[in-house]
Write an enzyme that holds these catalytic residues in place. Sequence first.
Site, PDB file in Angstrom:
ATOM      1  N   ARG A 295       0.850  -1.182   0.000  1.00  0.00           N
ATOM      2  CA  ARG A 295       0.000   0.000   0.000  1.00  0.00           C
ATOM      3  C   ARG A 295       0.890   1.238   0.000  1.00  0.00           C
ATOM      4  O   ARG A 295       2.057   1.176   0.359  1.00  0.00           O
ATOM      5  CB  ARG A 295      -0.846   0.032   1.273  1.00  0.00           C
ATOM      6  CG  ARG A 295      -1.895  -1.049   1.346  1.00  0.00           C
ATOM      7  CD  ARG A 295      -2.796  -0.767   2.542  1.00  0.00           C
ATOM      8  NE  ARG A 295      -3.702  -1.857   2.812  1.00  0.00           N
ATOM      9  CZ  ARG A 295      -4.850  -2.072   2.162  1.00  0.00           C
ATOM     10  NH1 ARG A 295      -5.201  -1.257   1.177  1.00  0.00           N
ATOM     11  NH2 ARG A 295      -5.620  -3.080   2.465  1.00  0.00           N
TER      12      ARG A 295
ATOM     13  N   ILE B 192       2.635   4.509   1.266  1.00  0.00           N
ATOM     14  CA  ILE B 192       2.960   5.160   2.541  1.00  0.00           C
ATOM     15  C   ILE B 192       2.978   6.661   2.267  1.00  0.00           C
ATOM     16  O   ILE B 192       2.154   7.397   2.765  1.00  0.00           O
ATOM     17  CB  ILE B 192       4.317   4.685   3.088  1.00  0.00           C
ATOM     18  CG1 ILE B 192       4.252   3.183   3.356  1.00  0.00           C
ATOM     19  CG2 ILE B 192       4.650   5.427   4.371  1.00  0.00           C
ATOM     20  CD1 ILE B 192       5.549   2.593   3.789  1.00  0.00           C
TER      21      ILE B 192
ATOM     22  N   THR C 112       0.116  -0.587  -5.505  1.00  0.00           N
ATOM     23  CA  THR C 112      -0.627  -1.564  -6.314  1.00  0.00           C
ATOM     24  C   THR C 112      -1.759  -2.191  -5.506  1.00  0.00           C
ATOM     25  O   THR C 112      -2.853  -2.414  -6.032  1.00  0.00           O
ATOM     26  CB  THR C 112       0.345  -2.635  -6.840  1.00  0.00           C
ATOM     27  OG1 THR C 112       1.295  -1.998  -7.699  1.00  0.00           O
ATOM     28  CG2 THR C 112      -0.393  -3.708  -7.634  1.00  0.00           C
TER      29      THR C 112
ATOM     30  N   ASP D 269      15.462   6.606   3.287  1.00  0.00           N
ATOM     31  CA  ASP D 269      15.227   5.269   2.773  1.00  0.00           C
ATOM     32  C   ASP D 269      16.616   4.685   2.538  1.00  0.00           C
ATOM     33  O   ASP D 269      17.121   4.691   1.427  1.00  0.00           O
ATOM     34  CB  ASP D 269      14.450   5.418   1.455  1.00  0.00           C
ATOM     35  CG  ASP D 269      13.706   4.141   1.091  1.00  0.00           C
ATOM     36  OD1 ASP D 269      13.902   3.127   1.773  1.00  0.00           O
ATOM     37  OD2 ASP D 269      12.932   4.175   0.116  1.00  0.00           O
TER      38      ASP D 269
END
Lengths: 517, 517
Positions: free
Chosen positions: A205, A207, A213, A266
Site C-alpha cells: 500500500r 505510505i 498496487t 530510505d
Amino acid sequence: MGGLMDQNQVFKIKRLDVDTGSRHLVVIHPDAAFELGVVSNDRVKVRGSKKTVTGLVLVSKKIVAEDEVGLPINVITELEEVVGTEVEIHAAEKPVSVEYIKNKMDGMELSAQQIRQIIKDIVNRNLSDIELAAYISSVYTKGMSIREIKDLTLAMVETGDVIEFDQEPVFDFHSIGGVPGNKVTLLVVPIVAEAGLLIPKTSSRAISSACGTADIFEVLANVTFTIPEIKNIAERVGGTIVWGGGVNIAPADDLIIRAEYPLTIDPYPQLIASILAKKKSCGVHKLVLDIPVGPNAKVESIELAKKYSRDLMLVAEELGMVVECAITYGGQPVGRAIGPLLEAKEALAALEGKSGVPNSVIEKAVCLAGMVLEMGGVRADTGRDRAAEILSSGRALKKMREIIAAQGGDPDITSDTIQVGKYSAELISDANGYVVSINNKSIVKIARAAGAPSKKGGGILLEKKMGMKVDRGEVIYTIFSDSRARLEDAVKLANRLKPVDVEGMVLERVLPSGRIL
Amino acid sequence: MGGLMDQNQVFKIKRLDVDTGSRHLVVIHPDAAFELGVVSNDRVKVRGSKKTVTGLVLVSKKIVAEDEVGLPINVITELEEVVGTEVEIHAAEKPVSVEYIKNKMDGMELSAQQIRQIIKDIVNRNLSDIELAAYISSVYTKGMSIREIKDLTLAMVETGDVIEFDQEPVFDFHSIGGVPGNKVTLLVVPIVAEAGLLIPKTSSRAISSACGTADIFEVLANVTFTIPEIKNIAERVGGTIVWGGGVNIAPADDLIIRAEYPLTIDPYPQLIASILAKKKSCGVHKLVLDIPVGPNAKVESIELAKKYSRDLMLVAEELGMVVECAITYGGQPVGRAIGPLLEAKEALAALEGKSGVPNSVIEKAVCLAGMVLEMGGVRADTGRDRAAEILSSGRALKKMREIIAAQGGDPDITSDTIQVGKYSAELISDANGYVVSINNKSIVKIARAAGAPSKKGGGILLEKKMGMKVDRGEVIYTIFSDSRARLEDAVKLANRLKPVDVEGMVLERVLPSGRIL
C-alpha cells in the site's frame, strides 16, 4: 548495572488505560526510578507471581505514586496479574544489539550473527524508538557491504513466515516505485500468468505515494489473504495481486519503514534487503525489477539506477535468485491516471484494448512482462512481442477476470463501470506553449490532498503530458475527489505547487533596439 | 500533505489516564488514520473550540473507536476541553528541523539558523524520539565544524535561562568525567573561593557513573536552588556546589542526554557544546577543564584529549570565554573512595588535613585549583603552591564549612562523623603480586550494584592501587552498601568482573633445559 535485584523493590500495579501492543511500557515514579538506578528508556524486569516481563521505563510523577507501577492493559494481561497486586521490579540489561548498532555508527562491518540479532530485536519489539532510529540512521550514513545486505535480507526472511509453492520456478515483477501512475503491475501479472508462468505477486500500500498496487487492486477485489489462500489462488489461476502487509512475511520491513518514514530517509542497503527479503519469503526464483529514473522520482540518476541494479543482482545471486532490472523513464507520471479508482480504470481500459489509453502504459507493461517471459523460457528478443500479443488478443483481460474472481471481486467489472470521485475540477492553462515538466512529487501531494490513497475516488487525470502542445484555456489536468472540501484543498494546493510547467517555444522577442515586445 | 482539512473529520475526546508532559500524544483508530492520511509518528493538529494543539499520532485500534480521539490528561487540559467534546483533527506538517537533521545525515554543514531551529524544536518537545535519535546519530557520525559547535552552544544557551553575576570575572572548574572517585571539585571550589575568586560551580548527577559531584555534595548540604538563590550564595560566600539540573540552564542538554544514554554514545560536538553552553549560561568567563585520560576512562588517548582541548579552547574563544585544559591521569580511580558518602568522607578528610588521604587526590586538586588561581592573577608557576598553602592552612576547610552552611547543611560535619553503608565485604587477594590494573568501568558497575549513586552509602574503598604490592590474603578493596541484598549482588558482580588485576613480578621461571619449575 546487571543484577541490582533488591528484595525490597516491590510495587503495586496501577492499570493504565492504554495498550502499547508488543512494546511494553513500565511507568514508575522518579523516586522509585532513582532507587532502582534507572532512567526513562532504560529496561526493567517486572516479576509477578507467575510471569516476568521486560519493559521500557517511563519516569513520571503524575501517573503513579512512589510505591506504584503503571502498566498498560497488555502488560498486565501478559503478566497474568490484576490491579493492586504487588510485583518486583529490577533493572535489566539493554539488548546486546544496541552495542551492534553503535558498532555500525562507528563504521564497522557487522557479522551475520550481529545483523540477525538486531533484526530479531526489531521484530520482537525489543528496541525503543530511539534505538530503532539509531539503527536506521547508522545504515543510512555508514552503508553496508554486499555481504551485510545479504545477511540482512536473510535475517528479515528468517524472522517471518515464508510461502512455499509446489510449482517451480516462481516468477515475480516489482517496481521500486517513486513515480506516480505506475499501474503496470495490473497488466504484467495477467500477461505473465496467461503465458503459463506462476506469478504470485504481493504488493504494498502507499505510505507517502498517491497509491500502491494493493490500493489500486483493492478497487477490483480483496487483497488481504492468508498464506494458504495465496498459495491456493496462485496455483489455481497462475497469479495473484495481494497485499504483502496482510501476511507475516519479512515483518521487520514494516517496523523499519515506520521509523524511516518520519525521517523521510530510505537507506540504500535497507531498500535492497526489503525488496529481496519479501521476494525470498514468497519463494520467488526469478524476478524482474522496474527502476524508474528521473527528477523527482525515487532514483534521480541513471548512474544510481545502475548501482541499484548491480547491487540487487549481486545480493540476489547470493540468495539463489535471478534478478533482471529494467531502468525505465520516471521523469513524469506513467500514463494519465493517478489515484486508486482512476488507475484501476486506466489499467482495465488497457486490458480491454480501449482507445485513449496512453501508449506509454502499454509499452512499459509489455516490455516488462516480456522480460519475465524471456526469463521463463521465451526466446530472447521475442518476449515483448509475445506479451503484446497476449494483451491485444484479450487473453490477458480474461486472465485478469480470473484473478479478480479468485480474489473475491466481480469478474464482470469493466473500465466503463468504474465510478471515480464525483467532484472534479479542471485546471486550465493560462498560456500557449508546450508542457516542459511535470513534477512527480507535486502531483502526489495534490492527489493525496484529493483523498488518495484512502479515499479511492481521489486523484488526477492528466490531459497533457510532457512535450504536448497546450493552448490558453485548455485543460491541463482534472482533479477528482469524493468530497467537495478535499477537492477545494487539492485545487488550492495545485494552484500553489503548479505541478505542470507550460512554456512557449518563443518566450519573448528581443528587438535589435533592445525593446521587448 | 498540507491543508488536508476536511470539515467532516470530527472526533469525540476520550480521556487517557496518562500524562505525556509537554510531548503531545494523539491516539486515533487505524480507520480514522487512514481517512486523515496519517500514520503513527505523523503530526496532527487537534482543534477545539478555544485552542489548537499539535501532537504526534499513535494509531491503535484497542484504545479508541473510529469516531474517538484518545488524549492524555495534559492535552485535554491544554485544549481547555472536556471528555466527550468534539474536536477537529487534520494532518500537520512535520517541523522544518527534520529536514535539517536529514541534511546533517547527508553530511552537510548546518547554518546557525538551522541549528537554532533544531535546538528550539528539541526544547519545545516538537521532535519525536525517532527524530531526536536521528539528530544525535547524525552529529555522532558526521560531526560538526567549530563554527557549527559554536552555533550549537549559543542555541543551547538561548533556549534556557542564564545567570548574571554582579562581580566579574566569574571562574569555574569542570571535569569531563569518566574516571571514578574524582571528588576533587570538593577541594578545588573552596580553595579558589578562599583565594577571593568567584566560583559558582554547578555540577551534575551521575547518569551512568557511580556518582556525580552533585550526588556527593548532597551528602553534606542541599544542592537544588533557584537562580536567584545560587547568585546570592555565590556572591555571599564566593562559591557554590549546586546541581545544574535544578535550574533551567541549557535545558536542551538534558533532553539530548536522555536520548544519548540508551545508545551509549556521546557525540563529540555535542559534548563540547554541552559543557560550554552550561558554563556560558552561568556567566563564566574563565574555566579550567579536567580531561582524565586512560584505558576505560571517557577519553582513552592523549591524542584525543589534545583534540578535545584544542576544540574546546577554539569554541570557547568564539564565545568570549577563556578555557585552559588539564590532561590528567585517568587510568585508575582518583583516590581510594568511590560512592557518594565514601567520597564526601575522603574529600572532607583531605580538607581536614587527615593522614591516610591518598596524595594523588590532594596533588590533583591543588594543581587544578592552582591553574584557576593563575587565571585569576596569581603569578605563573606559583598557583599550585598557593593552592596547597590554602589547603594545608585549614582555610579551605573553613571556606567549605561556609559553603555547606550557606547551602543549608551542617557546617560542623567532619569526615569522622560520616557514616557509610553499614554492610560491607572485603575482597581478598588469592595471590602474591603487584596491582597491574584497575578497570574503571568494572569499578563503576560494582559501586552501582552496591547502591551508588541513589543509595548514598553504597560504594567501594580501594586498599590497594596500581603498582602496590599485595600479599595473598590481604584486602584489595572493600564494598559498602546500605542493604545486605545489594551487597551480595555487588560481591557476586565483583567476583565475576575482577576489577583489580594482581600479577606476580616473576610469573614463571624457565630453566635452561626448558623445564618449567
